[in-house]
Scaffold this motif. Sequence first.
Motif: not given
Lengths: 184, 234
Positions: B137-146
């Motif tokens: 149900d959920v995608l993690l896109d670590f590219n945008r982590c702050i």
Amino acid sequence: MSDSIGMPRVRVATTSLAGCFGCHMSLLDMDERLLELAKVVEFDRSPLTDIKHCGPCDIGLIEGGVCNAENVHVLREFRRNCKTLVAVGACAINGGLPAQRNHLDLGDCLQQVYVKRDGIEEGGVPDDPELPLLLDRVHPIHEVVRVDYFIPGCPPSGDAIWKFLTDLIGGRTPRLAHPLLRFD
Amino acid sequence: MGGKFLFDGQPVPFEDGQTILQAARAAGHYIPHLCWHPDFPPHGSCKLCIVKVGGRHVSSCALPARDGMEVESDTPEINGERRALLQMLFVEGNHFCPSCEKSGNCQLQALAYELDMSSARFAHFYPDRPVDASHPDVLLDFNRCIFCELCVRASRDVDHKGVFALTDRGIRKHLVVNAESGRLADTDFAVGDRAADICPVGVILRKRVGFAVPIGERKYDEASISTVAMEKGE
């Protein structure tokens, strides 16, 4: 914008480096205001004029990032010739879509696309000497030359480009505020 | 007991225990922030909420208000420093707004608009941060982590699952998933968790709802983040 008969017109050059010409389409999207602009602006090198090399200019508009050796030459030519250099659009500012390859190895990328891809029979990485050499990474233009102004957006709207150019030509500090300042 | 302090020259009342940021918000003054959230204790990591008190920089989300303080916030100097912090966040990750589903709902982007950031100014890192699409149900896109740790805090303190953590330090700091495999699918994370809708940027994204609201009609497309924050309490 006031009529400027007798005034020397502002000379503007434009180019697209590693871009999709979307920002140039946005420039055209000013619609009838282009006629207003044409009263005060004269185009030098640009896809609109098909002039191949940039002469001395007041304003240079750069679309796209820097992905190959030719982009570097063109960008430096613009910087040498333009009093004010402007990065137009997401790719010129942060590399944009082409920069999505930056965390990959360039050799692997080329192999994947030209050699290993399904359906390719006699593949081979193109190596014609006419082709500009690719850089290992795509760079925003401010990493290669000094840039005076940035117009974000993918593409920036015709309204944003109009606001920027009329500010700059009118002698005001160009400023894009909400809702003209957009990154998408 | 409480008292009053001056916020950009305006008197702001406060109650004991309130931070500068809380009291200023209650009085209708917006202070930019990313890692602070009204439902969580202050974290003090993003430094977007810095203000100047008596010539010193302090995190307004963490410093309790005191009677007679003189606080500078919306000044060219402080906003310039906030803009530089944003620019560093932009180059540290891979923030490509045109291809991000969070565009228009993203607090990082909205703050960049608010603070007149037209370019990231510094050299981009372009880090390699693979996405995790393992969860149904959920995608993690670590590219945008702050690294605001809101998901870490929400999962640990509200959901009591401890799904997320930051690991390594300095330039190598990154968000990880607390599973042997490192994959979100191998945790008990669920789409209804508090942590699932807390991300201020585009890391934790629900699947199958992408672009349901078109770009141009999203939260911060209509109004600036300061307006949204003060009118809707977000």
